[in-house]
Motif scaffolding. Structure first.
Motif, PDB file in Angstrom:
ATOM      1  N   ALA A   1     -47.074 -22.014  43.365  1.00 15.22           N
ATOM      2  CA  ALA A   1     -46.986 -23.194  44.319  1.00 15.22           C
ATOM      3  C   ALA A   1     -45.231 -23.725  44.922  1.00 15.22           C
ATOM      4  O   ALA A   1     -44.904 -23.877  45.393  1.00 15.22           O
ATOM      5  CB  ALA A   1     -47.913 -23.788  44.261  1.00 15.22           C
ATOM      6  N   SER A   2     -44.861 -25.003  42.916  1.00 15.19           N
ATOM      7  CA  SER A   2     -43.581 -25.845  43.240  1.00 15.19           C
ATOM      8  C   SER A   2     -42.782 -25.094  44.023  1.00 15.19           C
ATOM      9  O   SER A   2     -41.596 -24.830  44.411  1.00 15.19           O
ATOM     10  CB  SER A   2     -43.996 -26.338  41.771  1.00 15.19           C
ATOM     11  N   ARG A   3     -42.671 -23.469  43.217  1.00 15.55           N
ATOM     12  CA  ARG A   3     -41.644 -22.696  43.103  1.00 15.55           C
ATOM     13  C   ARG A   3     -41.418 -22.281  44.628  1.00 15.55           C
ATOM     14  O   ARG A   3     -39.897 -22.070  45.260  1.00 15.55           O
ATOM     15  CB  ARG A   3     -41.557 -21.805  42.610  1.00 15.55           C
ATOM     16  N   ALA A   4     -42.064 -21.792  45.241  1.00 13.83           N
ATOM     17  CA  ALA A   4     -41.810 -21.458  47.043  1.00 13.83           C
ATOM     18  C   ALA A   4     -41.620 -23.014  48.032  1.00 13.83           C
ATOM     19  O   ALA A   4     -41.148 -22.229  49.035  1.00 13.83           O
ATOM     20  CB  ALA A   4     -43.354 -20.898  47.076  1.00 13.83           C
ATOM     21  N   ALA A   5     -42.233 -23.797  47.036  1.00 18.17           N
ATOM     22  CA  ALA A   5     -42.411 -25.182  48.588  1.00 18.17           C
ATOM     23  C   ALA A   5     -40.594 -25.378  48.397  1.00 18.17           C
ATOM     24  O   ALA A   5     -39.852 -25.744  48.955  1.00 18.17           O
ATOM     25  CB  ALA A   5     -43.155 -26.105  47.365  1.00 18.17           C
ATOM     26  N   ARG A   6     -39.597 -25.610  47.003  1.00 14.15           N
ATOM     27  CA  ARG A   6     -38.545 -25.558  46.522  1.00 14.15           C
ATOM     28  C   ARG A   6     -37.797 -24.314  47.132  1.00 14.15           C
ATOM     29  O   ARG A   6     -36.840 -25.236  48.172  1.00 14.15           O
ATOM     30  CB  ARG A   6     -38.172 -25.421  45.892  1.00 14.15           C
ATOM     31  N   GLU A   7     -38.576 -23.457  47.422  1.00 13.58           N
ATOM     32  CA  GLU A   7     -37.199 -22.863  48.469  1.00 13.58           C
ATOM     33  C   GLU A   7     -37.564 -22.709  49.714  1.00 13.58           C
ATOM     34  O   GLU A   7     -36.722 -22.644  50.013  1.00 13.58           O
ATOM     35  CB  GLU A   7     -37.884 -21.185  47.600  1.00 13.58           C
ATOM     36  N   SER A   8     -38.430 -22.954  49.768  1.00 11.53           N
ATOM     37  CA  SER A   8     -39.196 -23.331  51.639  1.00 11.53           C
ATOM     38  C   SER A   8     -37.980 -24.242  52.086  1.00 11.53           C
ATOM     39  O   SER A   8     -37.936 -24.457  52.823  1.00 11.53           O
ATOM     40  CB  SER A   8     -40.386 -23.343  51.826  1.00 11.53           C
ATOM     41  N   GLY A   9     -37.714 -25.837  51.322  1.00  8.77           N
ATOM     42  CA  GLY A   9     -37.213 -26.711  52.186  1.00  8.77           C
ATOM     43  C   GLY A   9     -37.766 -27.840  52.507  1.00  8.77           C
ATOM     44  O   GLY A   9     -36.785 -28.436  52.611  1.00  8.77           O
TER      45      GLY A   9
ATOM     46  N   HIS B   1     -41.224 -39.845  44.566  1.00  8.95           N
ATOM     47  CA  HIS B   1     -40.062 -39.737  44.202  1.00  8.95           C
ATOM     48  C   HIS B   1     -39.495 -38.993  45.676  1.00  8.95           C
ATOM     49  O   HIS B   1     -38.636 -38.783  47.266  1.00  8.95           O
ATOM     50  CB  HIS B   1     -39.408 -39.914  43.715  1.00  8.95           C
ATOM     51  N   ILE B   2     -39.963 -37.616  46.139  1.00  9.44           N
ATOM     52  CA  ILE B   2     -39.953 -36.282  46.833  1.00  9.44           C
ATOM     53  C   ILE B   2     -39.879 -36.715  48.181  1.00  9.44           C
ATOM     54  O   ILE B   2     -39.708 -36.766  49.125  1.00  9.44           O
ATOM     55  CB  ILE B   2     -40.115 -35.543  46.329  1.00  9.44           C
ATOM     56  N   ALA B   3     -41.435 -36.987  47.943  1.00  8.70           N
ATOM     57  CA  ALA B   3     -41.667 -37.748  49.450  1.00  8.70           C
ATOM     58  C   ALA B   3     -41.329 -38.771  50.111  1.00  8.70           C
ATOM     59  O   ALA B   3     -41.614 -38.916  51.592  1.00  8.70           O
ATOM     60  CB  ALA B   3     -43.330 -38.623  49.343  1.00  8.70           C
ATOM     61  N   GLY B   4     -40.541 -39.373  49.129  1.00 10.42           N
ATOM     62  CA  GLY B   4     -39.748 -40.299  50.136  1.00 10.42           C
ATOM     63  C   GLY B   4     -40.344 -41.549  50.027  1.00 10.42           C
ATOM     64  O   GLY B   4     -41.908 -41.737  50.089  1.00 10.42           O
ATOM     65  N   THR B   5     -40.341 -43.172  51.038  1.00  7.40           N
ATOM     66  CA  THR B   5     -41.174 -44.223  51.275  1.00  7.40           C
ATOM     67  C   THR B   5     -41.582 -43.967  52.612  1.00  7.40           C
ATOM     68  O   THR B   5     -42.400 -44.846  53.301  1.00  7.40           O
ATOM     69  CB  THR B   5     -40.016 -45.461  51.303  1.00  7.40           C
ATOM     70  N   ARG B   6     -41.583 -42.846  53.742  1.00 11.93           N
ATOM     71  CA  ARG B   6     -42.389 -42.563  54.376  1.00 11.93           C
ATOM     72  C   ARG B   6     -43.461 -42.687  54.553  1.00 11.93           C
ATOM     73  O   ARG B   6     -44.497 -42.322  53.476  1.00 11.93           O
ATOM     74  CB  ARG B   6     -42.219 -41.734  55.712  1.00 11.93           C
ATOM     75  N   PRO B   7     -44.696 -43.208  55.511  1.00 15.62           N
ATOM     76  CA  PRO B   7     -45.869 -42.748  55.217  1.00 15.62           C
ATOM     77  C   PRO B   7     -46.503 -41.129  55.535  1.00 15.62           C
ATOM     78  O   PRO B   7     -46.628 -40.981  56.809  1.00 15.62           O
ATOM     79  CB  PRO B   7     -46.501 -43.636  56.835  1.00 15.62           C
ATOM     80  N   THR B   8     -46.648 -40.508  54.584  1.00 14.07           N
ATOM     81  CA  THR B   8     -46.912 -38.831  55.120  1.00 14.07           C
ATOM     82  C   THR B   8     -48.570 -39.271  53.791  1.00 14.07           C
ATOM     83  O   THR B   8     -48.637 -39.534  53.613  1.00 14.07           O
ATOM     84  CB  THR B   8     -45.242 -37.742  55.031  1.00 14.07           C
ATOM     85  N   ALA B   9     -48.453 -38.131  54.785  1.00  7.22           N
ATOM     86  CA  ALA B   9     -49.968 -37.170  53.775  1.00  7.22           C
ATOM     87  C   ALA B   9     -49.238 -37.426  52.373  1.00  7.22           C
ATOM     88  O   ALA B   9     -50.550 -37.969  51.512  1.00  7.22           O
ATOM     89  CB  ALA B   9     -50.394 -35.932  53.995  1.00  7.22           C
ATOM     90  N   ALA B  10     -48.952 -36.690  51.588  1.00  7.84           N
ATOM     91  CA  ALA B  10     -47.800 -36.503  50.543  1.00  7.84           C
ATOM     92  C   ALA B  10     -47.640 -37.497  50.195  1.00  7.84           C
ATOM     93  O   ALA B  10     -47.811 -37.808  48.183  1.00  7.84           O
ATOM     94  CB  ALA B  10     -47.089 -35.578  50.136  1.00  7.84           C
TER      95      ALA B  10
ATOM     96  N   HIS C   1     -43.359 -30.242  48.927  1.00  7.89           N
ATOM     97  CA  HIS C   1     -43.874 -29.584  47.670  1.00  7.89           C
ATOM     98  C   HIS C   1     -43.987 -31.369  47.074  1.00  7.89           C
ATOM     99  O   HIS C   1     -44.880 -31.329  45.677  1.00  7.89           O
ATOM    100  CB  HIS C   1     -41.651 -29.747  47.431  1.00  7.89           C
ATOM    101  N   ALA C   2     -44.108 -32.778  47.713  1.00  9.56           N
ATOM    102  CA  ALA C   2     -44.236 -33.527  46.844  1.00  9.56           C
ATOM    103  C   ALA C   2     -46.190 -33.498  47.032  1.00  9.56           C
ATOM    104  O   ALA C   2     -46.746 -33.782  45.990  1.00  9.56           O
ATOM    105  CB  ALA C   2     -43.702 -34.860  47.750  1.00  9.56           C
ATOM    106  N   TRP C   3     -46.271 -33.016  47.618  1.00 10.17           N
ATOM    107  CA  TRP C   3     -47.953 -32.493  47.871  1.00 10.17           C
ATOM    108  C   TRP C   3     -48.483 -32.059  46.635  1.00 10.17           C
ATOM    109  O   TRP C   3     -49.655 -31.622  45.846  1.00 10.17           O
ATOM    110  CB  TRP C   3     -48.744 -31.928  49.285  1.00 10.17           C
ATOM    111  N   VAL C   4     -47.541 -30.451  46.825  1.00 14.92           N
ATOM    112  CA  VAL C   4     -47.583 -29.378  44.695  1.00 14.92           C
ATOM    113  C   VAL C   4     -47.512 -29.972  43.745  1.00 14.92           C
ATOM    114  O   VAL C   4     -49.202 -30.242  42.918  1.00 14.92           O
ATOM    115  CB  VAL C   4     -46.612 -28.447  45.485  1.00 14.92           C
ATOM    116  N   LEU C   5     -46.810 -31.534  44.004  1.00 15.73           N
ATOM    117  CA  LEU C   5     -46.392 -31.280  42.320  1.00 15.73           C
ATOM    118  C   LEU C   5     -47.909 -32.861  42.239  1.00 15.73           C
ATOM    119  O   LEU C   5     -48.309 -33.206  41.317  1.00 15.73           O
ATOM    120  CB  LEU C   5     -45.370 -32.349  42.117  1.00 15.73           C
TER     121      LEU C   5
END
Length: 444
Positions: free
Chosen positions: A235-243, A277-286, A248-252
Motif C-alpha cells: 500500500a505504501s509503495r502504491a501510494a508513493r507512486e500515486s503521488g 510529517h508527510i500529511a503536513g499541518t493542514r487539518p486532514t483525515a490523515a 501515503h500518510a494514511w497508510v503509514l
C-alpha cells in the motif's frame, strides 16, 4: 517452406501461485525455475525444445551448473514456459493479451467470480497456510506489476469498489470481506501492465494503495501481523507512486497501529510522526489520524507529556475537518473513530474520566453491527474498571465480550487487547475467580 515456431511447454498453472516458484521468478533464478518445472512434469528435453536451449544445458542449469543472463534468452524462456512477463521483470508478453487457446488447467483461471470463490474457500477455515499463500500471491503479483513502467487502463468500477470497502465489515465475517476485497484487488494488476496515460496510472496506484491498506487493516484485525505488514508495504509503495501524500500518510498511520497493538509503541510513535510529517499541518483525515495514533503510542511508551500534546493536536485538527473528511469510513476520520482512539489513549494514561466520556460517545456513534469497535471499547472500559480498583468487574466485562463474539472475531486484536488487560493485573490477584475465568477464556 515455413518453419513453425516451437510450441510452448506451458508450466502447470498452480506453479504461478507457488511461493518458491514466485521467489525464483522474481530473482530470475533459472536453476530453480527449470528444476521446479521438471519436478512438475516438464522434461528437460521438452524445455529445451520449447526454448531453443539444448536439453543438456537445461539439465546443467537445473543442477546449478549454469544460469541465464541474456535478455533475449530470458524472454524466450518466459514465452516458452508461459511465465507472465511481470514475474520476470519484463513487459507483458504478447501472448498474455492475445492468446486464444485456453490453458488446460484454467477452469478457475483469472475469472473474477471463480477467484472470489477460491479466496472465500481458502479463508473459510481462517488464516491457514493455504489462505495466507493465496493472499500473498495476489499481493506479490500486483507488487511486481508496480515495478513495471507501464500505465494501466480505466478503473472507475474498482475505484467505486474501494470506496464501498471503506465502510467496513457491516456485520460480515472479516475473512469474507477480505476474500472479496483481495479478489477485486487482483483485477488491478492487468491495468498496471497495459499502456495508458500517466494520469490513469496515478488513479490505479491510488486505488491499489487504498485496497492494499484496507486488506492490511483486516489482516491486522485478524491477528496476522506478518501478512498485514506485507500488505501495508505494498500500500505504501502504491501510494508513493500515486503521488497522493495524504494517502501515503494514511497508510503509514494505519501501519503504526500495527506496531502499537502488537507491543512496539516506540516504533509506532516513530511511524506516526513520519505520517504527520508527510500529511503536513493542514487539518486532514490523515493528519488527524496520525496525531491520534501518536497519542496512543506515546501513552503506551510511558511518555505522557507527548501523549497529551498529540491528543491536543488531534482534537484541534478534528474541530477543523470538513464534512467529507469526517465521514465514517476506514479512509477518513469520523468522530466515532476519533473517540475510539482517544478512549485507548486516555485509558492507558489512567485518565479514566475522559476515557469513559470517549467510550460513551463512540458507543453512541457505533452501529450495532460494529462488532470489532464495540468490543474494543468495552475492553477499554474494563481496563478503566481495573484502574479504578474494581478488577472483578473488569474481568467479568472482558469475559462477557469474548464469550459473546463469533469465532471470526475472537482472535487477533480483540484477543490481544484482552490479554493486555490480564497482564496488567498483579500476580497476587491471579487466583481470584474472575481473573482465572479471564485467563481460561484467553487460553481456550
Amino acid at each position: 517452406m515455413d518453419v513453425l515456431p516451437p510450441s510452448p511447454a506451458r508450466i502447470p498453472r498452480h506453479l504461478l501461485t507457488d511461493p518458491a516458484f514466485l521467489h525464483a521468478t522474481r530473482s530470475r533464478d533459472f536453476p530453480a525455475i527449470f528444476a521446479l518445472a521438471h519436478r512438475h512434469g516438464i522434461s528437460f528435453n521438452r524445455i529445451g525444445e520449447a526454448t531453443g536451449i539444448k536439453a543438456e544445458r537445461v539439465s546443467r542449469i537445473a543442477r546449478g551448473e549454469g544460469t541465464v543472463t541474456a535478455l533475449d534468452t530470458v524472454e524466450r524462456i518466459a514465452d516458452a514456459l508461459r511465465i507472465p512477463g511481470a514475474l520476470l521483470g519484463l513487459a507483458a508478453r504478447p501472448w498474455e493479451h492475445c492468446s486464444l487457446t485456453p490453458h488446460p488447467e484454467s477452469d478457475d483461471g483469472d475469472d473474477p467470480m471463480n477467484r472470489r470463490k477460491l479466496l472465500r474457500g481458502a479463508l473459510a477455515a481462517g488464516l491457514t497456510a493455504p489462505a495466507i499463500t493465496a493472499l500473498s500471491t495476489t499481493r506479490q503479483s500486483l507488487d511486481s506489476a508496480l515495478a513495471a513502467d507501464t500505465p494501466p487502463a480505466d478503473l472507475s468500477d474498482l475505484e467505486a469498489a474501494a470506496e464501498t470497502y471503506g465502510y467496513g465489515y457491516h456485520g460480515q465475517a472479516p475473512t469474507r470481506v477480505l476474500a472479496d476485497l483481495v479478489s477485486d484487488f487482483a483485477d488491478l494488476r492487468p491495468m498496471l501492465v497495459t499502456p495508458q496515460p500517466i494520469a490513469t496510472r496515478v488513479r490505479v496506484c491510488r486505488t491499489a494503495g487504498q485496497m492494499a491498506g484496507m486488506a492490511a487493516i483486516m489482516l491486522h484485525d485478524l491477528g496476522a501481523r506478518k501478512e498485514a505488514r506485507g500488505w501495508f508495504a505494498t500500500a505504501s509503495r502504491a501510494a508513493r507512486e500515486s503521488g497522493d501524500r495524504q494517502l501515503h500518510a494514511w497508510v503509514l498511520a494505519r501501519s503504526a497501529m500495527l506496531d502499537l497493538n502488537y507491543g512496539a509503541p516506540q516504533a509506532a510513535a516513530a511511524r506516526a510522526e513520519q505520517a504527520r510529517h508527510i500529511a503536513g499541518t493542514r487539518p486532514t483525515a490523515a493528519s488527524t489520524l496520525a496525531a491520534a495514533v501518536a497519542a496512543r503510542a506515546y501513552a503506551l511508551a510511558r511518555q505522557p507529556d507527548q501523549a497529551r500534546s498529540s491528543v491536543a493536536a488531534a482534537d484541534a485538527y478534528m474541530e477543523r475537518l470538513d464534512a467529507g473528511a469526517r465521514a465514517d469510513t476506514w479512509l477518513t476520520h469520523g468522530e466515532q473513530k476519533h473517540h475510539v482512539h482517544l478512549s485507548h489513549a486516555f485509558t492507558v494514561l489512567g485518565d479514566t474520566r475522559r476515557a469513559r466520556n470517549s467510550q460513551q460517545r463512540a458507543m453512541e456513534l457505533s452501529a450495532p453491527t460494529s462488532t470489532m469497535t464495540r468490543s474494543l471499547l468495552t475492553i477499554d472500559a474494563a481496563a478503566c474498571d481495573h484502574h479504578d480498583g474494581d478488577t472483578e468487574q473488569a474481568c467479568r466485562r472482558a469475559v462477557a465480550v469474548l464469550n459473546s463474539l463469533p469465532a471470526a472475531y475472537r482472535t487477533g486484536l480483540i484477543h490481544q487487547r484482552a490479554t493486555d488487560l490480564y497482564r496488567s493485573i498483579p500476580t497476587l490477584q491471579h487466583r481470584e475467580d474472575a481473573v482465572r475465568q479471564l485467563r481460561d477464556v484467553l487460553t481456550a
